[in-house]
Design a protein around this motif. Structure first.
Motif, PDB file in Angstrom:
ATOM      1  N   VAL A   1      -8.281  -7.665  10.155  1.00 50.23           N
ATOM      2  CA  VAL A   1      -7.005  -7.850   9.452  1.00 50.23           C
ATOM      3  C   VAL A   1      -6.950  -6.923   8.238  1.00 50.23           C
ATOM      4  O   VAL A   1      -5.926  -6.269   7.994  1.00 50.23           O
ATOM      5  CB  VAL A   1      -6.814  -9.319   9.020  1.00 50.23           C
ATOM      6  N   ASP A   2      -8.058  -6.831   7.506  1.00 54.98           N
ATOM      7  CA  ASP A   2      -8.104  -5.887   6.366  1.00 54.98           C
ATOM      8  C   ASP A   2      -7.743  -4.480   6.836  1.00 54.98           C
ATOM      9  O   ASP A   2      -6.939  -3.787   6.206  1.00 54.98           O
ATOM     10  CB  ASP A   2      -9.520  -5.814   5.769  1.00 54.98           C
ATOM     11  N   GLY A   3      -8.372  -4.068   7.947  1.00 59.67           N
ATOM     12  CA  GLY A   3      -8.135  -2.727   8.484  1.00 59.67           C
ATOM     13  C   GLY A   3      -6.687  -2.543   8.900  1.00 59.67           C
ATOM     14  O   GLY A   3      -6.085  -1.485   8.658  1.00 59.67           O
ATOM     15  N   ALA A   4      -6.107  -3.572   9.530  1.00 54.93           N
ATOM     16  CA  ALA A   4      -4.713  -3.495   9.979  1.00 54.93           C
ATOM     17  C   ALA A   4      -3.792  -3.310   8.774  1.00 54.93           C
ATOM     18  O   ALA A   4      -2.869  -2.486   8.794  1.00 54.93           O
ATOM     19  CB  ALA A   4      -4.348  -4.753  10.759  1.00 54.93           C
ATOM     20  N   ILE A   5      -4.066  -4.047   7.690  1.00 55.92           N
ATOM     21  CA  ILE A   5      -3.196  -3.964   6.505  1.00 55.92           C
ATOM     22  C   ILE A   5      -3.315  -2.579   5.844  1.00 55.92           C
ATOM     23  O   ILE A   5      -2.333  -2.033   5.352  1.00 55.92           O
ATOM     24  CB  ILE A   5      -3.510  -5.125   5.525  1.00 55.92           C
ATOM     25  N   GLU A   6      -4.513  -2.003   5.896  1.00 53.57           N
ATOM     26  CA  GLU A   6      -4.670  -0.626   5.391  1.00 53.57           C
ATOM     27  C   GLU A   6      -3.747   0.332   6.148  1.00 53.57           C
ATOM     28  O   GLU A   6      -3.094   1.191   5.550  1.00 53.57           O
ATOM     29  CB  GLU A   6      -6.125  -0.154   5.559  1.00 53.57           C
ATOM     30  N   GLN A   7      -3.696   0.179   7.467  1.00 54.61           N
ATOM     31  CA  GLN A   7      -2.812   1.036   8.284  1.00 54.61           C
ATOM     32  C   GLN A   7      -1.348   0.815   7.914  1.00 54.61           C
ATOM     33  O   GLN A   7      -0.566   1.759   7.849  1.00 54.61           O
ATOM     34  CB  GLN A   7      -3.001   0.733   9.782  1.00 54.61           C
ATOM     35  N   VAL A   8      -0.996  -0.434   7.665  1.00 48.69           N
ATOM     36  CA  VAL A   8       0.391  -0.773   7.316  1.00 48.69           C
ATOM     37  C   VAL A   8       0.772  -0.116   5.990  1.00 48.69           C
ATOM     38  O   VAL A   8       1.847   0.475   5.857  1.00 48.69           O
ATOM     39  CB  VAL A   8       0.550  -2.316   7.223  1.00 48.69           C
TER      40      VAL A   8
ATOM     41  N   VAL B   1       1.202   3.683   6.721  1.00 46.88           N
ATOM     42  CA  VAL B   1       2.353   4.123   7.518  1.00 46.88           C
ATOM     43  C   VAL B   1       3.681   3.853   6.796  1.00 46.88           C
ATOM     44  O   VAL B   1       4.657   4.581   6.993  1.00 46.88           O
ATOM     45  CB  VAL B   1       2.315   3.503   8.944  1.00 46.88           C
ATOM     46  N   THR B   2       3.697   2.845   5.909  1.00 50.44           N
ATOM     47  CA  THR B   2       4.950   2.548   5.196  1.00 50.44           C
ATOM     48  C   THR B   2       5.005   3.243   3.834  1.00 50.44           C
ATOM     49  O   THR B   2       6.046   3.238   3.182  1.00 50.44           O
ATOM     50  CB  THR B   2       5.092   1.024   4.945  1.00 50.44           C
ATOM     51  N   GLY B   3       3.871   3.769   3.391  1.00 48.80           N
ATOM     52  CA  GLY B   3       3.802   4.376   2.065  1.00 48.80           C
ATOM     53  C   GLY B   3       3.784   3.346   0.944  1.00 48.80           C
ATOM     54  O   GLY B   3       3.833   3.701  -0.233  1.00 48.80           O
ATOM     55  N   GLU B   4       3.686   2.067   1.284  1.00 46.73           N
ATOM     56  CA  GLU B   4       3.666   1.017   0.248  1.00 46.73           C
ATOM     57  C   GLU B   4       2.216   0.625  -0.035  1.00 46.73           C
ATOM     58  O   GLU B   4       1.740  -0.424   0.407  1.00 46.73           O
ATOM     59  CB  GLU B   4       4.461  -0.201   0.734  1.00 46.73           C
ATOM     60  N   SER B   5       1.533   1.491  -0.796  1.00 45.51           N
ATOM     61  CA  SER B   5       0.086   1.315  -0.958  1.00 45.51           C
ATOM     62  C   SER B   5      -0.280   0.076  -1.771  1.00 45.51           C
ATOM     63  O   SER B   5      -1.424  -0.362  -1.757  1.00 45.51           O
ATOM     64  CB  SER B   5      -0.505   2.565  -1.592  1.00 45.51           C
ATOM     65  N   GLU B   6       0.693  -0.501  -2.481  1.00 44.74           N
ATOM     66  CA  GLU B   6       0.393  -1.664  -3.330  1.00 44.74           C
ATOM     67  C   GLU B   6       0.870  -2.982  -2.706  1.00 44.74           C
ATOM     68  O   GLU B   6       0.810  -4.019  -3.348  1.00 44.74           O
ATOM     69  CB  GLU B   6       1.086  -1.503  -4.689  1.00 44.74           C
TER      70      GLU B   6
ATOM     71  N   VAL C   1      -5.127  -9.352  17.670  1.00 46.81           N
ATOM     72  CA  VAL C   1      -4.886  -9.691  16.260  1.00 46.81           C
ATOM     73  C   VAL C   1      -4.396  -8.458  15.502  1.00 46.81           C
ATOM     74  O   VAL C   1      -3.434  -8.525  14.726  1.00 46.81           O
ATOM     75  CB  VAL C   1      -6.171 -10.281  15.608  1.00 46.81           C
ATOM     76  N   VAL C   2      -5.028  -7.325  15.745  1.00 46.29           N
ATOM     77  CA  VAL C   2      -4.666  -6.099  15.026  1.00 46.29           C
ATOM     78  C   VAL C   2      -3.237  -5.664  15.380  1.00 46.29           C
ATOM     79  O   VAL C   2      -2.430  -5.347  14.496  1.00 46.29           O
ATOM     80  CB  VAL C   2      -5.688  -4.974  15.339  1.00 46.29           C
ATOM     81  N   VAL C   3      -2.903  -5.669  16.666  1.00 42.23           N
ATOM     82  CA  VAL C   3      -1.564  -5.243  17.093  1.00 42.23           C
ATOM     83  C   VAL C   3      -0.512  -6.163  16.471  1.00 42.23           C
ATOM     84  O   VAL C   3       0.486  -5.698  15.889  1.00 42.23           O
ATOM     85  CB  VAL C   3      -1.446  -5.248  18.642  1.00 42.23           C
ATOM     86  N   ALA C   4      -0.731  -7.477  16.566  1.00 38.41           N
ATOM     87  CA  ALA C   4       0.269  -8.419  16.036  1.00 38.41           C
ATOM     88  C   ALA C   4       0.365  -8.303  14.516  1.00 38.41           C
ATOM     89  O   ALA C   4       1.468  -8.363  13.942  1.00 38.41           O
ATOM     90  CB  ALA C   4      -0.076  -9.849  16.464  1.00 38.41           C
ATOM     91  N   ALA C   5      -0.776  -8.104  13.841  1.00 39.02           N
ATOM     92  CA  ALA C   5      -0.768  -8.018  12.366  1.00 39.02           C
ATOM     93  C   ALA C   5      -0.039  -6.762  11.899  1.00 39.02           C
ATOM     94  O   ALA C   5       0.783  -6.821  10.969  1.00 39.02           O
ATOM     95  CB  ALA C   5      -2.209  -8.035  11.825  1.00 39.02           C
ATOM     96  N   ILE C   6      -0.307  -5.629  12.538  1.00 42.03           N
ATOM     97  CA  ILE C   6       0.367  -4.391  12.117  1.00 42.03           C
ATOM     98  C   ILE C   6       1.867  -4.518  12.369  1.00 42.03           C
ATOM     99  O   ILE C   6       2.694  -4.148  11.531  1.00 42.03           O
ATOM    100  CB  ILE C   6      -0.210  -3.162  12.858  1.00 42.03           C
TER     101      ILE C   6
END
Ligand code: PMV
Length: 328
Positions: free
Chosen positions: A85-92, A95-100, A123-128
């Motif tokens: 989940v941590d990794g998925a949120i990093e990708q999000v 990709v959105t440019g919303e680093s914070e 889990v990763v696909v659904a989380a992203i």
């Protein structure tokens, strides 16, 4: 709040050999991970997992008084699920440019952890998908599959094929060969899954095959034989030839055993299914423990597995035609 779900998968053919460039054919099944995401005011990430379960395997994480999961599943698996989940949120964020951006994430899954059914990919696909939509961005399926693959690659330190994440994002049956991923048509298959309650260590199993393959010619030949079977399996899928598919699954299981990735409980579930009259049966995924998949339109395999010591769960799985599902 946004909510997405994504399916788990079984390998019809090609696990392990896919690591060496052979094709593989996984197929999504109607066992899903659901992820709810709500944006926070701050940039923190709070993850709560409820029901990471297959009957009898309930994980409470983040809900307990001491914050530790109260479970039968090995702790490392739950912690690994949180790492995804941590990794998925990093990708999000990327990709959105919303680093914070911060999120509250709640996961529910009815895919057993680490058992060869692609729980982490789901889990990763659904989380992203849910977290990007929470920020107002909807990714194409290909982009979603790519971001999910990058997440697995990071978390698994470079050891991941695209099979699980692509299959979970798109649904149905897919063919993966290197970076080429395509959906393929497959008939409705009478899939029965047996689960021994355990899990294999994918990294160690992949490393074991790698060293066997470099030391013994038979192992290198076995890997290419698995690839030959995949190609025959594609023809059998096109012809909806369930008997031939079963035969090819039996061959694959034998070859995977020769590579040392089966186990006593996987073998005994495979044999119970065959003796019950299944068209064929094999382990699915990395092996070492976890799940087998059998083809049987009758109730016989389910009954045989239900009474087999060492088989914790048995269920019939429908193919999931739909990959990621946007629920809210
Ligand atoms: O057990 P799973 O579902 O993670 O599948 C592993 C499949 C392997 O071919 C052994 C490794 C891979 O990344 O393809």
């Amino acid at each position: 709040m946004t909510r997405s779900s994504a399916p788990g998968k079984i390998y019809l053919f090609g696990e392990h050999a896919v690591v060496y460039g052979e094709p593989a054919v996984p197929c999504a099944i109607e066992r899903r991970a659901r992820v709810d995401v709500e944006r926070r005011e701050d940039s923190k990430l709070r993850v709560r997992a409820e029901d990471l379960s297959l009957d009898g395997f309930t994980v409470e994480y983040g809900g307990g008084t001491d914050g530790r999961p109260d479970i039968d599943v090995p702790n490392e698996l739950v912690e690994a699920a949180m790492g995804y989940v941590d990794g998925a949120i990093e990708q999000v964020r990327e990709v959105t440019g919303e680093s914070e951006a911060g999120f509250d994430v709640t996961i529910e899954s009815d895919i057993p952890l680490g058992a060869g059914l692609g729980s982490s990919a789901a889990v990763v696909v659904a989380a992203i998908d849910a977290a990007t939509r929470e920020l107002g961005v909807t990714l194409s399926t290909d982009e979603l599959a790519e971001r999910a693959y990058q997440t697995e690659l990071d978390v698994q330190e470079g050891q991941a094929s695209r099979a699980d994440t692509f299959c979970s994002a798109t649904g149905g049956a897919v063919r993966v060969e290197g970076s080429d991923c395509q959906s393929i048509t497959a008939p409705d298959l009478p899939l029965v899954i047996g689960f021994d309650g355990g899990a294999g260590d994918t990294g160690a199993l992949v490393a074991g095959v790698r060293s066997l393959r470099s030391e013994y010619d038979f192992a290198a030949e076995t890997v290419s034989s698995i690839g030959d079977i995949v190609r025959r399996g594609e023809t059998a899928l096109e012809n909806a030839d369930v008997e031939e598919l079963g035969r090819l699954m039996n061959f694959t299981h034998g070859l995977l055993s020769a590579l040392g990735v089966s186990s006593r409980s996987l073998d005994s579930m495979v044999w119970a299914a065959r003796e019950a009259g299944a068209h064929g049966a094999k382990l699915t995924g990395a092996g070492g423990g976890g799940c087998i998949v059998a083809l049987d339109p009758t109730p016989e395999t389910e009954t045989a597995l239900r009474y087999l010591p060492g088989c914790e769960e048995v269920f019939r799985a429908e193919m999931a035609e739909e990959g990621v599902r946007r629920l809210e």
